[in-house]
Design an enzyme around this catalytic site. Structure first.
Site, short mmCIF file in Angstrom:
data_model
loop_
_atom_site.label_atom_id
_atom_site.label_comp_id
_atom_site.label_asym_id
_atom_site.label_seq_id
_atom_site.Cartn_x
_atom_site.Cartn_y
_atom_site.Cartn_z
N HIS A 60 173.80 -15.70 -37.67
CA HIS A 60 173.39 -16.47 -38.38
C HIS A 60 174.68 -16.77 -39.36
O HIS A 60 176.30 -17.10 -38.85
CB HIS A 60 172.51 -17.35 -39.08
CG HIS A 60 172.94 -19.14 -38.77
ND1 HIS A 60 173.70 -19.96 -37.97
CD2 HIS A 60 173.34 -19.68 -40.47
CE1 HIS A 60 174.26 -21.77 -38.96
NE2 HIS A 60 174.00 -20.98 -40.33
N HIS A 111 174.20 -27.40 -36.36
CA HIS A 111 172.53 -27.24 -37.20
C HIS A 111 171.59 -27.63 -35.90
O HIS A 111 170.82 -28.43 -36.01
CB HIS A 111 172.60 -28.35 -38.07
CG HIS A 111 171.94 -27.67 -39.17
ND1 HIS A 111 171.15 -28.86 -40.37
CD2 HIS A 111 172.46 -25.83 -40.74
CE1 HIS A 111 170.48 -27.26 -41.35
NE2 HIS A 111 171.48 -26.52 -41.32
#
Length: 768
Positions: A60, A111
């Site tokens: 990420h 998200h």
């Protein structure tokens, strides 16, 4: 107050105990990555260093599987594309010059994984995080958008996700006072355990307000301000989004961050005052990887190094270990670099806004990031090795073995396509069925939970083709934004699918009258460790970068979200593409539907219709996915965009709507339902010109098409304008305010009430 006493693993202790076992696997590191850290440091890492590397080297944060491919966006920039790009890929958000001293910054991020685990807070903190990226550039946030994807609409878990995620987005964005001006909502079983929650924010600034985050100037002070650091979100997005959900592996589901939008609202005003008073050298938001990210990136982007005392961090939970403090992703926090002479003025702003802060350390000339705990060194690293020089993988790619058979399985040749509607009654039933389907039904059940007009600068919002926000009250200058993606298209052909996402978003922006200028993207894919997924990913990047060059719109920033996969089941490749366009004056924007006062206006279809039903929404409701997606004509899209922008600027169009999912049938229905005003349509000229039947004319998803309505007095000029550019245009009907229906001559008529009942009941039926 003295620091909590732990058995601190200092750097000295790490050097003295080289064989001590460390939990690198539990923190998401591979064995070879752990060995690389040992090699870089010349010793085993301390516990705090291991925490830092684990979050910063996560997929990420480090983009380790994607960064070699993302370079193509920069490699395919020509000088014309760079002309208006003030800040590109690599900063918190891209910045584009609007002219007259104004600039705009925008970015979309994911998200996804946190929103599956805890829908409300996952989605809410997604909005909060992307807004802080905008603040850190020196801009005032002015709007947000939310491209969403859920599983099957009737699956028992979908209601949990929809209610939580939509409430989280609305609760946070509404509390910030930011209008939500657009996005998408798609339902497909492939996203069942991996919903996609992508959040976009846009901000405006004067050129002189632009700020970049770096720690420069030896002796300058480092300060952390905003919310206190807690145990929520320890390793949250950074670790959670770097592993697929799989019960056979160790849990990667740490606590999801908890957001406080009112604290963030104060933080926005506080940061803007700091920038206005030139009281900070730079500000870095704390999102994924928290203090690990902020300290290492500020130091790495600066000229030297940084020294920080971690016990100075204000805590909500005094039991947190140093490693946990470094990894915590608690929300509403910012880090700044302040010159000593401006420290008092900085503190005065903090006092004015009642924001807590703690001076952590200072900028040094050592080239090292040194973090101490109660005076003892627990981190001593080259910050570039943490923030920028992490692992880089060129992962294997393999075209899926199924791809040839998948593409050969066309809708027309399938069982689902063997019997298609032909008569007027059958076509009528098909239209109503399509408009009631989850992906084409009215989404106001969702969008009504968002404040679309707060702030007074929203000129267009959902369900119009693009959101439009005024930037300059004096001139009316503004921006238009749209986000689009079609995972079904990208599954059939990821190269073309990415281009089709850009083409649709570009077309949506142009339809409102804005000149497309810049792109942000959120690339949602499965596990990069699967060669077939990696092939999809690289194909999509190649397609998108080639299309950006052809359309002359640069990618200024974005996000990659991988590991959207449960076990061996990956989501469809879903490259979400956001396009930003410029208006000279938003008063000239073109809405997507006609009104009663437009009675008698001519309706024209721009573009050519072909037999392109593979991957379509009609095929979707019939349960089929196969064949090849519609062809992409980027030169044609560019011409169409010029036509739409010119017509809007000249005040020629009173309504315009792009054609995409659902084809002509869906576009006409949406234009009718926008204000409840009917139309009479004659498909004859279209059928004769393009050689298609009525079914294909209604439901094909051929690209490069748009509908416009204009006064009859403008017809001659419009036809001439299209003719000069060589772009096909055919008159398909007229606005009929008296009919209260959508009539297809010689085929069928459906009333506005019938259309509305079919279109508006679906979400309420499933979600209450």
């Amino acid at each position: 107050m003295s620091a909590p006493k732990f058995n601190i693993d200092t750097v000295a202790n790490a050097a003295a105990t080289p064989h001590e076992e460390q939990p690198w696997a539990e923190l998401g590191l591979k064995q070879d990555e752990y060995q690389d850290i040992v090699k870089l440091l010349g010793r085993r890492p301390s516990a705090a260093e291991l925490a830092m590397y684990s979050v910063m080297w996560s997929e990420h944060c480090s983009y380790k599987s994607s960064k070699i491919h993302l370079k193509k966006f920069g490699a395919k920039l020509d000088e014309q594309m760079k002309k208006d790009m003030m800040v590109g890929i690599g900063e918190n958000a891209g910045v584009t010059d609007l002219g007259d001293g104004w600039a705009v910054t925008f970015k979309v991020e994911s998200h996804n994984h946190p929103s599956f685990v805890e829908p409300y807070q996952g989605a809410a903190t997604g909005i909060g995080g992307i807004v802080r990226d905008i603040i850190s550039m020196g801009a005032r946030p002015v709007a947000v958008m939310d491209p969403l994807r859920f599983g099957a609409i009737d699956h028992p878990d979908t209601a949990r996700l929809v209610h939580g995620i939509v409430s989280g987005i609305g609760g946070y964005g509404n509390s910030l006072g930011l209008p939500n001006i657009g996005g998408e909502t798609v339902f497909d079983p492939i996203y069942q355990a991996n919903p996609l929650v992508n959040a976009l924010a846009v901000g405006v600034l004067r050129h002189e307000d632009l700020r970049l985050a770096n720690a420069s100037g030896v002796g300058n002070r480092v300060v952390l301000f905003g919310a206190r650091t807690g145990g929520d979100g320890i390793g949250g997005a950074s670790v959670l989004a770097s592993e697929s959900f799989d019960d056979t592996k160790p849990s990667k589901r740490p606590a999801v961050q908890v957001g406080d939008p009112f604290a963030e609202k104060v933080l926005i005003e506080c940061c803007l005052e700091l920038f206005k008073g030139e009281l900070v050298e730079g500000i870095q938001d704390l999102g994924a990887a928290g203090i690990s990210c902020a300290t290492s990136e500020l130091a790495s982007n600066g000229e030297g190094g940084m020294q920080v005392e971690l016990t100075s961090v204000l805590l909500r939970d005094p039991t947190l270990t140093p490693g946990e403090i470094l990894m915590s992703e608690s929300q509403e926090r910012m880090m700044a670099v302040v010159t000593p002479e401006k420290a008092a003025a900085f503190e005065a702003v903090m006092a004015k806004w009642d924001v807590e802060y703690s001076w952590l350390g200072e900028v040094t000339d050592t080239g090292r990031l040194i973090i101490t705990w109660d005076g003892e060194t627990i981190v001593d690293v080259d910050p570039r090795t943490v923030a920028h020089d992490g692992p880089t993988y060129d992962r294997p790619q393999q075209r899926p073995a199924r791809q040839d058979a998948l593409q050969a399985d066309t809708f027309r040749s399938s069982t689902a396509g063997a019997s298609l509607p032909e008569t007027g009654l059958e076509l009528r039933a098909a239209l109503l069925e399509l408009m009631a389907s989850p992906n084409l039904c009215d989404k106001s059940w969702i969008t009504n939970q968002y404040d679309r007009y707060v702030g007074g600068n929203t000129a267009l919002a959902m369900p119009d083709d693009a959101g439009v926000v005024r930037v300059d009250e004096a001139t009316g200058m503004g921006v238009g934004l749209a986000t689009d993606a079609n995972g079904r298209y990208a599954y059939l052909d990821p190269y073309a699918g990415a281009q089709l996402a850009l083409a649709e978003s570009y077309r949506n922006v142009a339809t409102t009258g804005a000149v497309p200028m810049a792109v942000t993207d959120c690339l949602n894919f499965g596990s990069p460790e699967d060669p077939e997924v990696m092939w999809q990913f690289v194909q999509a990047i190649d397609g998108l970068s080639d299309a950006c060059l052809a359309l002359q719109v640069p990618v200024t920033g974005g996000n990659v979200s991988l590991y959207n996969q449960t076990g061996t089941t990956a989501i469809h490749p879903t490259p979400v593409v956001g396009v930003l366009g410029r208006f000279d004056d938003v008063a000239r924007r073109t809405p997507s539907g006609w009104r009663a006062e437009h009675d008698g206006q001519a309706i024209y279809l721009l573009g050519t219709t072909s037999d392109e039903l593979d991957g379509s929404e009609f095929a979707n409701v019939r349960g089929h996915l196969g064949g090849l997606p519609p062809k992409v004509d980027l030169d044609g899209e560019k011409l169409l965009g010029q036509l739409l922008v010119s017509g809007s600027r000249d005040g020629m169009f009173d309504a315009a709507h792009d054609l995409s999912e659902g084809g002509l049938a869906a576009a006409l229905t949406e234009m009718v339902l926008r204000h409840g005003v009917g139309a009479r349509v004659n498909l004859g000229p279209l059928l004769a010109r393009d050689g298609v039947d009525a079914f294909t004319a209604l439901f094909s998803e051929s690209q490069g098409r748009a509908l416009v309505s204009l006064p009859r007095s403008e017809e001659e000029r419009f036809v001439a304008m299209a003719g000069v550019r060589g772009y096909p245009a055919v008159r398909v009907g007229i606005v009929d305010a008296e009919a209260d229906a959508l009539e297809f001559q010689d085929l069928f008529t459906v009333t506005v009430d019938e259309l509305s009942q079919a279109n508006t009941g679906t979400l309420a039926k499933h979600f209450g």
